[in-house]
Design an enzyme around this catalytic site. Sequence first.
Site, PDB file in Angstrom:
ATOM      1  N   LEU A  72       0.831  -1.212   0.000  1.00 40.76           N
ATOM      2  CA  LEU A  72       0.000   0.000   0.000  1.00 40.76           C
ATOM      3  C   LEU A  72       0.863   1.260   0.000  1.00 40.76           C
ATOM      4  O   LEU A  72       2.056   1.190   0.312  1.00 40.76           O
ATOM      5  CB  LEU A  72      -0.903  -0.050   1.245  1.00 40.76           C
ATOM      6  CG  LEU A  72      -1.868  -1.245   1.226  1.00 40.76           C
ATOM      7  CD1 LEU A  72      -2.325  -1.616   2.627  1.00 40.76           C
ATOM      8  CD2 LEU A  72      -3.057  -0.948   0.322  1.00 40.76           C
ATOM      9  N   PRO A  73       0.261   2.420  -0.340  1.00 43.90           N
ATOM     10  CA  PRO A  73       1.098   3.622  -0.504  1.00 43.90           C
ATOM     11  C   PRO A  73       1.845   4.074   0.764  1.00 43.90           C
ATOM     12  O   PRO A  73       3.041   4.305   0.718  1.00 43.90           O
ATOM     13  CB  PRO A  73       0.095   4.693  -0.950  1.00 43.90           C
ATOM     14  CG  PRO A  73      -1.053   3.936  -1.540  1.00 43.90           C
ATOM     15  CD  PRO A  73      -1.126   2.644  -0.779  1.00 43.90           C
TER      16      PRO A  73
ATOM     17  N   THR B  66       6.247   0.846   2.086  1.00 45.76           N
ATOM     18  CA  THR B  66       7.258   1.620   2.825  1.00 45.76           C
ATOM     19  C   THR B  66       6.524   2.560   3.764  1.00 45.76           C
ATOM     20  O   THR B  66       5.816   3.468   3.302  1.00 45.76           O
ATOM     21  CB  THR B  66       8.134   2.447   1.861  1.00 45.76           C
ATOM     22  OG1 THR B  66       8.693   1.568   0.890  1.00 45.76           O
ATOM     23  CG2 THR B  66       9.247   3.142   2.629  1.00 45.76           C
TER      24      THR B  66
ATOM     25  N   LYS C 193      15.103   0.455   4.500  1.00 50.23           N
ATOM     26  CA  LYS C 193      14.458   0.982   3.288  1.00 50.23           C
ATOM     27  C   LYS C 193      14.518   2.520   3.226  1.00 50.23           C
ATOM     28  O   LYS C 193      14.819   3.096   2.182  1.00 50.23           O
ATOM     29  CB  LYS C 193      13.002   0.487   3.253  1.00 50.23           C
ATOM     30  CG  LYS C 193      12.134   1.109   2.198  1.00 50.23           C
ATOM     31  CD  LYS C 193      12.568   0.743   0.801  1.00 50.23           C
ATOM     32  CE  LYS C 193      11.792   1.513  -0.239  1.00 50.23           C
ATOM     33  NZ  LYS C 193      12.322   1.330  -1.578  1.00 50.23           N
TER      34      LYS C 193
ATOM     35  N   LYS D  24       7.140  11.209   0.437  1.00 52.03           N
ATOM     36  CA  LYS D  24       6.706  10.541   1.669  1.00 52.03           C
ATOM     37  C   LYS D  24       7.882   9.818   2.341  1.00 52.03           C
ATOM     38  O   LYS D  24       8.127   9.954   3.541  1.00 52.03           O
ATOM     39  CB  LYS D  24       5.596   9.539   1.304  1.00 52.03           C
ATOM     40  CG  LYS D  24       5.059   8.692   2.406  1.00 52.03           C
ATOM     41  CD  LYS D  24       5.381   7.208   2.347  1.00 52.03           C
ATOM     42  CE  LYS D  24       5.434   6.498   1.062  1.00 52.03           C
ATOM     43  NZ  LYS D  24       5.766   5.092   1.098  1.00 52.03           N
TER      44      LYS D  24
END
Length: 335
Positions: free
Chosen positions: A101-102, A132, A207, A282
């Site tokens: 998911l975003p 992430t 990440k 983001k």
Amino acid sequence: MSTFSNLTARGGLFVRFLQLSQVSRTISSSSSMKSKQSLVGFIGLGNMGNHMARNLLKKGYPLVIYDISKDSVKKLQEDGAKVATTPAEVASQVNRLVTMLPASAHVQEVYTGNNGIFSSVQKGSLLIDSSTIDPSVSQEMAKLAQGKGATFIDAPVSGGVNAARDGLLTFMVGGSETAYNLAKDLLSSMGKNVVHCGTVGTGQAAKICNNMLLAISMIGTSEAMNLGIKLGLEPKLLAKILNMSSGRCWSSEVYNPCPGVLDGVPSSNDYKGGFGTALMAKDLGLAQNASTVTKSPSPLGSLAHQIYRIMTNSGYADKDFSSAFKFLQDKKLNS
Ligand code: NAD
């Protein structure tokens, strides 16, 4: 104290790792977890998830899928995936589930919302989140999963859409050794590297460090390509020289931001597909939060964050993040 435990101790929202040490006892038996007979759930079928789910289908894993976008499930349904109408409907049918998911808010909604995964998750399930997101949210989800008798691990990816398509992703896994071992077969069907980073949240930590470096190198590559072209160099020749010199990096060699230098990358397709600028902004925000909490200076990461935020608010939000090159060519910046 290590940087990550520092982050954990100071963040306030982070849960204690010790609470997660019981995690391995809550996972289903390893044989049922490795079986290719039972349905696997997949939620979030965008640029990355669509390819990842398709690779699982190709490797023989039967899938039940869900996405709020009807278009993104259509092709996979034609290829044999079963479609559910809510995350809860997916969770009730599986003991392994992948989410892609975003951002943190979408993960919280899909797991904890009405008709979310936690409303119907089966005891012993393994929940793998490859989005992430903020490491503290991964840890919060792990704690809630434990309360339901399930196990949550974070397994964000690096590699981009082409690596997702070709099954060549790198997974950075945060969770117990037992959970990591049980997830490995499934993750190996979608990637070439599956790396155990430590406890829940450490996959996200790896990440966001990678993406901060990627953003900085993409902006640097864009600046160098733009300057060289203005100095009269032919773009393909300039890229060739950079890639045989010390400026070479993934952004110059594999994902060059200048249109026409490489085939099959977003820059040669009007920056469509790929990794959206808003998603990069983001991730840079997550890196800045972590830098603040751990008191780690990251001046270039901070500048990259501001550049991607400005791009996001200037019509580039849905374009691939390599559009930094196009942004630099904007007339307003060149007068
Ligand atoms: P995307 O926006 O293309 O896809 C996200 C999907 O989630 C969409 O199909 C959307 O409809 C779906 N979705 C949103 N809210 C939902 C909800 N409540 N319930 C169900 N589905 C919902 O994003 P992406 O590019 O596939 O990236 C996914 C994650 O992977 C992000 O966290 C991103 O940072 C990370 N990532 C992306 C790339 C890349 O190159 N695109 C590379 C590495 C990591």
